[in-house]
Design a protein around this motif. Structure first.
Motif, PDB file in Angstrom:
ATOM      1  N   GLU A  39       0.860  -1.185   0.000  1.00  0.00           N
ATOM      2  CA  GLU A  39       0.000   0.000   0.000  1.00  0.00           C
ATOM      3  C   GLU A  39       0.898   1.237   0.000  1.00  0.00           C
ATOM      4  OE1 GLU A  39      -2.739  -0.122   3.221  1.00  0.00           O
ATOM      5  OE2 GLU A  39      -3.589  -2.060   2.649  1.00  0.00           O
ATOM      6  N   PRO A  40       1.304   1.694  -1.187  1.00  0.00           N
ATOM      7  CA  PRO A  40       2.257   2.821  -1.255  1.00  0.00           C
ATOM      8  C   PRO A  40       1.600   4.151  -0.884  1.00  0.00           C
ATOM      9  CG  PRO A  40       1.542   2.206  -3.461  1.00  0.00           C
ATOM     10  CD  PRO A  40       0.941   1.190  -2.518  1.00  0.00           C
ATOM     11  N   GLY A  41       2.459   5.114  -0.567  1.00  0.00           N
ATOM     12  CA  GLY A  41       1.965   6.462  -0.314  1.00  0.00           C
ATOM     13  C   GLY A  41       1.748   6.745   1.161  1.00  0.00           C
ATOM     14  N   ILE A  45       0.858  22.817  -0.269  1.00  0.00           N
ATOM     15  CA  ILE A  45       1.004  21.362  -0.159  1.00  0.00           C
ATOM     16  C   ILE A  45       0.763  20.750  -1.534  1.00  0.00           C
ATOM     17  CG2 ILE A  45       0.142  19.259   0.946  1.00  0.00           C
ATOM     18  CD1 ILE A  45      -0.977  21.246   3.150  1.00  0.00           C
ATOM     19  N   GLU A  46       1.718  19.970  -2.002  1.00  0.00           N
ATOM     20  CA  GLU A  46       1.574  19.290  -3.285  1.00  0.00           C
ATOM     21  C   GLU A  46       1.831  17.798  -3.085  1.00  0.00           C
ATOM     22  OE1 GLU A  46       4.221  21.089  -6.055  1.00  0.00           O
ATOM     23  OE2 GLU A  46       3.324  23.095  -5.876  1.00  0.00           O
ATOM     24  N   LEU A  47       0.863  16.991  -3.497  1.00  0.00           N
ATOM     25  CA  LEU A  47       0.955  15.543  -3.328  1.00  0.00           C
ATOM     26  C   LEU A  47       0.708  14.889  -4.685  1.00  0.00           C
ATOM     27  CD1 LEU A  47       1.322  13.501  -0.954  1.00  0.00           C
ATOM     28  CD2 LEU A  47      -1.160  13.337  -0.870  1.00  0.00           C
ATOM     29  N   ASN A  48       1.562  13.953  -5.081  1.00  0.00           N
ATOM     30  CA  ASN A  48       1.365  13.317  -6.385  1.00  0.00           C
ATOM     31  C   ASN A  48       0.208  12.308  -6.331  1.00  0.00           C
ATOM     32  OD1 ASN A  48       2.483  11.200  -5.002  1.00  0.00           O
ATOM     33  ND2 ASN A  48       4.075  10.750  -6.516  1.00  0.00           N
ATOM     34  N   GLU A  49      -0.151  11.745  -7.463  1.00  0.00           N
ATOM     35  CA  GLU A  49      -1.336  10.887  -7.551  1.00  0.00           C
ATOM     36  C   GLU A  49      -1.230   9.643  -6.682  1.00  0.00           C
ATOM     37  OE1 GLU A  49      -2.022  10.020 -11.630  1.00  0.00           O
ATOM     38  OE2 GLU A  49      -2.584  12.070 -12.158  1.00  0.00           O
ATOM     39  N   THR A  50      -0.046   9.080  -6.588  1.00  0.00           N
ATOM     40  CA  THR A  50       0.121   7.843  -5.811  1.00  0.00           C
ATOM     41  C   THR A  50       0.371   8.115  -4.331  1.00  0.00           C
ATOM     42  OG1 THR A  50       2.492   7.833  -6.312  1.00  0.00           O
ATOM     43  CG2 THR A  50       1.038   6.591  -7.787  1.00  0.00           C
ATOM     44  N   GLY A  51       0.579   9.368  -3.967  1.00  0.00           N
ATOM     45  CA  GLY A  51       0.838   9.712  -2.575  1.00  0.00           C
ATOM     46  C   GLY A  51       2.239   9.395  -2.105  1.00  0.00           C
ATOM     47  N   THR A  52       3.143   9.092  -3.046  1.00  0.00           N
ATOM     48  CA  THR A  52       4.503   8.712  -2.657  1.00  0.00           C
ATOM     49  C   THR A  52       5.463   9.906  -2.637  1.00  0.00           C
ATOM     50  OG1 THR A  52       4.985   8.162  -4.961  1.00  0.00           O
ATOM     51  CG2 THR A  52       4.271   6.357  -3.525  1.00  0.00           C
TER      52      THR A  52
END
Length: 375
Positions: free
Chosen positions: A44-46, A67-74
């Protein structure tokens, strides 16, 4: 633990370790951070739900945070805004205890523009994070050494909540402070009394009495002045899930507090059911271990004290602690990366009083809360 790489004015980290430390120091220093490869190779990544909740909490107490978070949350980019504070409420994730969030607020609360009046809801007692009781007796007592006026610095538990559903509520009030003073505390004194609170939520009140009997049975071998009261929460004050636990404190002749606690397991999460006597014995044994470790603060408050020493006036501060925890060692490394503060560590002969102690010495950075308006 990976050290930071600097790209421009951004500190870059890899992995999810010490996530909260990095956010706290980012907010206080004003330095943006980028954390990548967050559980990138796990099933369960991210980032987890409780980490998202922590980011939302920081967003509430600051102005202008990016705050910037990519699509996968990683991968997370966090650019802190100005610490504002004020009155707010926050629903904490039940994956972690309220203490996970409260500890972060204790670290940044003194440097807000407006006094904090935070209401946090969730799980008040578990076996992972410090409870509001422990933070109140141990961490807050340690922080008060560094501020001249501690009026209004308080934690109040209005409802208790256990895993898995929580339902607890605590109120944290924190005044603003212009600057922290240097402190030199080297003598912890001798333990003179032990106090505590046993609680039982949505179970028989007799369970709390069984916890008290077992805990006192262990501690009376060492000291006679022991009083553990029972907190029989009823109705809405007992949260949404059944459970029980105990919080114990030992006070020394010099006013130093050692704290320990233990809560019942959450059976719904697949854990084995707890026995009240085991909970009482476990907390008492842990308290004796904290006393054995010694120092002027217990192991749960080391990071808070180190932060206050580093952000104090440009003068020498000295503290004696027991052996440094893994969390504290990581915090020292992070402080050097964010503030350029280094500590002198010296082993002190315990002379038969517990383990070998560590003397922490540093010169404060002279951190000033410019947001605080002078009258």
């Amino acid at each position: 633990m990976t050290t930071a790489t600097v790209k421009g004015n951004v500190l870059c980290y890899k992995g999810s370790n010490f996530f909260r430390q990095r956010l706290v120091l980012s907010v206080l220093s004003g330095k943006p951070i980028r954390i990548s490869y967050i559980r990138a190779f796990e099933d369960e990544p991210g980032i987890k739900e409780f980490e998202v909740s922590l980011i939302q909490l920081f967003d509430k107490i600051t102005n202008g945070t990016v705050i910037e978070l990519n699509e996968t949350g990683t991968s997370l980019y966090f650019q802190p805004g100005l610490l504002h504070g004020g009155t707010f409420s926050h629903e904490c994730s039940t994956q972690r205890g309220v203490g996970y969030y409260l500890e972060a607020l204790v670290m940044v609360g003194l440097f807000c523009k407006q006094p904090l009046n935070a209401t946090l809801r969730g799980v008040t007692n578990n076996n992972i994070d410090p409870s509001a009781d422990l933070i109140k007796t141990s961490m807050i007592r340690a922080v008060k050494n560094f501020i001249l006026d501690d009026e209004g610095l308080e934690i109040k538990v209005t409802k208790r909540g256990m895993l898995p559903l929580g339902g607890g509520e605590i109120i944290f009030k924190c005044p603003v402070c212009k600057q922290l003073r240097p402190v030199q505390l080297l003598d912890s004194g001798m333990v003179k009394r032990i106090r505590g609170t046993a609680f039982a939520l949505r179970v028989s009140p007799a369970i709390a009495n069984r916890i008290v009997d077992k805990a006192k049975g262990v501690l009376l071998n060492f000291i006679p002045d022991i009083y553990v009261n029972t907190d029989e929460c009823r109705g809405r004050q007992s949260g949404k899930s059944p459970g029980f636990g105990v919080h114990l404190t030992a006070e020394t002749t010099n006013g130093v507090i050692y704290s320990a606690e233990k809560a019942s397991n959450a059976v719904s999460n697949g854990e084995d059911p707890s026995i009240p006597e085991d909970v009482g014995e476990g907390a008492a044994t842990r308290l004796l271990y904290e006393i054995y470790l010694g120092g002027v603060v217990d192991s749960s408050s080391q990071a808070v004290v180190i932060l206050c020493m580093a952000l104090g006036q440009q003068d020498v501060s000295k503290f004696v602690t027991g052996p440094l925890t893994e969390n504290t060692i990581a915090f020292l490394r992070h402080l050097k990366e964010f503030f350029g503060v280094t500590f002198k560590l010296k082993h002190e002969d315990s002379s038969g009083t517990g383990t070998q102690k560590v003397v922490l010495t540093c010169v404060g950075t002279g951190y000033i809360n410019f947001s605080k308006r002078t009258v």
